[in-house]
Design a protein around this motif. Structure first.
Motif, PDB file in Angstrom:
ATOM      1  N   ASN A 104      39.673  50.883  45.199  1.00  0.00           N
ATOM      2  CA  ASN A 104      40.279  51.696  46.254  1.00  0.00           C
ATOM      3  C   ASN A 104      41.772  51.441  46.427  1.00  0.00           C
ATOM      4  OD1 ASN A 104      37.879  53.009  46.953  1.00  0.00           O
ATOM      5  ND2 ASN A 104      37.264  51.294  48.247  1.00  0.00           N
ATOM      6  N   LYS A 105      42.268  50.333  45.898  1.00  0.00           N
ATOM      7  CA  LYS A 105      43.697  49.977  46.027  1.00  0.00           C
ATOM      8  C   LYS A 105      44.400  50.064  44.674  1.00  0.00           C
ATOM      9  CE  LYS A 105      42.989  47.460  50.082  1.00  0.00           C
ATOM     10  NZ  LYS A 105      43.181  47.909  51.272  1.00  0.00           N
ATOM     11  N   LEU A 106      43.869  50.833  43.781  1.00  0.00           N
ATOM     12  CA  LEU A 106      44.376  50.948  42.411  1.00  0.00           C
ATOM     13  C   LEU A 106      45.843  51.344  42.356  1.00  0.00           C
ATOM     14  CD1 LEU A 106      43.854  51.070  39.334  1.00  0.00           C
ATOM     15  CD2 LEU A 106      43.100  53.417  39.658  1.00  0.00           C
ATOM     16  N   ASN A 107      46.285  52.200  43.245  1.00  0.00           N
ATOM     17  CA  ASN A 107      47.667  52.684  43.208  1.00  0.00           C
ATOM     18  C   ASN A 107      48.687  51.602  43.498  1.00  0.00           C
ATOM     19  OD1 ASN A 107      46.819  55.283  42.590  1.00  0.00           O
ATOM     20  ND2 ASN A 107      46.630  55.845  44.743  1.00  0.00           N
ATOM     21  N   ASN A 108      48.243  50.459  44.035  1.00  0.00           N
ATOM     22  CA  ASN A 108      49.167  49.391  44.418  1.00  0.00           C
ATOM     23  C   ASN A 108      49.390  48.364  43.312  1.00  0.00           C
ATOM     24  OD1 ASN A 108      49.117  50.630  46.900  1.00  0.00           O
ATOM     25  ND2 ASN A 108      47.584  49.245  47.741  1.00  0.00           N
ATOM     26  N   THR A 109      49.026  48.666  42.086  1.00  0.00           N
ATOM     27  CA  THR A 109      49.135  47.674  41.030  1.00  0.00           C
ATOM     28  C   THR A 109      49.765  48.256  39.773  1.00  0.00           C
ATOM     29  OG1 THR A 109      47.902  45.980  39.805  1.00  0.00           O
ATOM     30  CG2 THR A 109      46.812  48.088  40.091  1.00  0.00           C
ATOM     31  N   HIS A 110      50.300  47.357  38.951  1.00  0.00           N
ATOM     32  CA  HIS A 110      50.832  47.703  37.638  1.00  0.00           C
ATOM     33  C   HIS A 110      50.468  46.545  36.715  1.00  0.00           C
ATOM     34  CE1 HIS A 110      53.470  49.266  34.535  1.00  0.00           C
ATOM     35  NE2 HIS A 110      53.906  48.028  34.378  1.00  0.00           N
ATOM     36  N   ALA A 111      49.998  46.843  35.504  1.00  0.00           N
ATOM     37  CA  ALA A 111      49.559  45.774  34.605  1.00  0.00           C
ATOM     38  C   ALA A 111      49.761  46.158  33.145  1.00  0.00           C
ATOM     39  CB  ALA A 111      48.085  45.459  34.858  1.00  0.00           C
ATOM     40  N   ASN A 112      49.712  45.126  32.297  1.00  0.00           N
ATOM     41  CA  ASN A 112      49.719  45.326  30.847  1.00  0.00           C
ATOM     42  C   ASN A 112      48.301  45.554  30.340  1.00  0.00           C
ATOM     43  OD1 ASN A 112      51.842  42.675  31.187  1.00  0.00           O
ATOM     44  ND2 ASN A 112      52.641  44.584  30.350  1.00  0.00           N
ATOM     45  N   MET A 113      47.340  45.014  31.099  1.00  0.00           N
ATOM     46  CA  MET A 113      45.936  45.114  30.703  1.00  0.00           C
ATOM     47  C   MET A 113      45.090  45.265  31.959  1.00  0.00           C
ATOM     48  SD  MET A 113      43.801  42.405  28.409  1.00  0.00           S
ATOM     49  CE  MET A 113      43.046  43.177  27.006  1.00  0.00           C
ATOM     50  N   TYR A 114      44.139  46.189  31.895  1.00  0.00           N
ATOM     51  CA  TYR A 114      43.202  46.400  33.000  1.00  0.00           C
ATOM     52  C   TYR A 114      41.801  46.022  32.541  1.00  0.00           C
ATOM     53  CZ  TYR A 114      46.713  48.919  35.675  1.00  0.00           C
ATOM     54  OH  TYR A 114      47.835  49.243  36.389  1.00  0.00           O
ATOM     55  N   TYR A 115      41.180  45.122  33.290  1.00  0.00           N
ATOM     56  CA  TYR A 115      39.789  44.753  33.060  1.00  0.00           C
ATOM     57  C   TYR A 115      38.979  45.473  34.123  1.00  0.00           C
ATOM     58  CZ  TYR A 115      35.562  42.037  32.482  1.00  0.00           C
ATOM     59  OH  TYR A 115      34.254  41.666  32.252  1.00  0.00           O
ATOM     60  N   MET A 116      37.938  46.195  33.698  1.00  0.00           N
ATOM     61  CA  MET A 116      37.194  47.029  34.640  1.00  0.00           C
ATOM     62  C   MET A 116      35.735  46.611  34.767  1.00  0.00           C
ATOM     63  SD  MET A 116      38.759  50.723  33.712  1.00  0.00           S
ATOM     64  CE  MET A 116      40.467  50.840  33.235  1.00  0.00           C
ATOM     65  N   PHE A 117      35.394  46.166  35.965  1.00  0.00           N
ATOM     66  CA  PHE A 117      33.993  45.958  36.292  1.00  0.00           C
ATOM     67  C   PHE A 117      33.358  47.332  36.488  1.00  0.00           C
ATOM     68  CE2 PHE A 117      35.190  41.598  37.248  1.00  0.00           C
ATOM     69  CZ  PHE A 117      34.052  40.910  36.858  1.00  0.00           C
ATOM     70  N   PRO A 118      32.035  47.429  36.396  1.00  0.00           N
ATOM     71  CA  PRO A 118      31.373  48.729  36.574  1.00  0.00           C
ATOM     72  C   PRO A 118      31.706  49.362  37.922  1.00  0.00           C
ATOM     73  CG  PRO A 118      29.844  47.129  35.687  1.00  0.00           C
ATOM     74  CD  PRO A 118      31.088  46.370  36.066  1.00  0.00           C
TER      75      PRO A 118
END
Length: 196
Positions: free
Chosen positions: A92-106
């Motif tokens: 729900n707070k995805l817009n507040n981040t920046h990364a080189n790599m995203y790890y995604m839980f289900p």
């Protein structure tokens, strides 16, 4: 009131995902190493730091904490002179981040697709806890069988112009929407692995 509590517990268990800590340990070891397999990782990393965002739903918060702790424990001094910055971020707070790599839980399809879209705009590598989520355009997961191997979604990698080192491709299983195929069943030009 008791009936309501039982109902809520039942509904929660339907949508809960059983997180495997030994699998998270493997992921913690591989995440920074896989990021270094991108030919362009040096250009993408700011201040010699690799930013990894772990996306989770509320029900997977403990698993996300465990993964972050394991990454920081295994790479306390960084990797190849690069520091690690690992963030836990709720979908729900995805817009507040920046990364080189995203790890995604289900997560649900909507959240997963939104996260993949954001990562693609940032030219970030995406890694899924659950290999079934590769169908949403996530690039990498693990194939756990007799041997554990990276599982690559070449279509997603190509679409995002990610250039991977040959060694990663050679040791991986290639994902397709219908079946996973060992690399030796797919013709690949061994001179250069640039997916444009």
């Amino acid at each position: 009131m008791r009936t309501f509590f039982l109902f809520i517990t039942f509904i929660s268990s339907l949508y809960a995902f059983n997180i495997n800590e030994s699998l998270l340990n493997m992921h913690a070891t591989l995440l920074p190493k896989i990021y270094l397999m991108d030919y362009n990782f040096q250009k993408k990393s700011l201040n010699k730091t690799i930013a990894i965002t772990i996306l989770y739903e509320r029900s997977e918060y403990k698993g996300a904490q465990f993964l972050k702790k394991q990454i920081l424990k295994k790479y306390a001094n960084g990797i190849k002179s690069y520091k690690l910055n690992v963030q836990l971020v709720n979908y729900n707070k995805l817009n507040n981040t920046h990364a080189n790599m995203y790890y995604m839980f289900p997560s649900n399809k909507k959240h997963t697709l939104k996260a993949v879209e954001k990562a693609n705009k940032e030219n970030a590598i995406t890694f899924a806890y659950d290999k079934e989520d590769l169908k949403y355009g996530i690039m990498i997961s693990l194939e756990v069988d007799k041997k554990t191997k990276p599982l690559l979604n070449l279509e997603a990698i190509r679409e995002n112009n990610i250039s991977l080192r040959p060694i990663l491709i050679d040791i991986s299983v290639i994902y397709s929407n219908t079946t996973q195929q060992p690399l030796n069943s797919i013709r690949v030009n061994h001179t250069m692995y640039y997916f444009a």
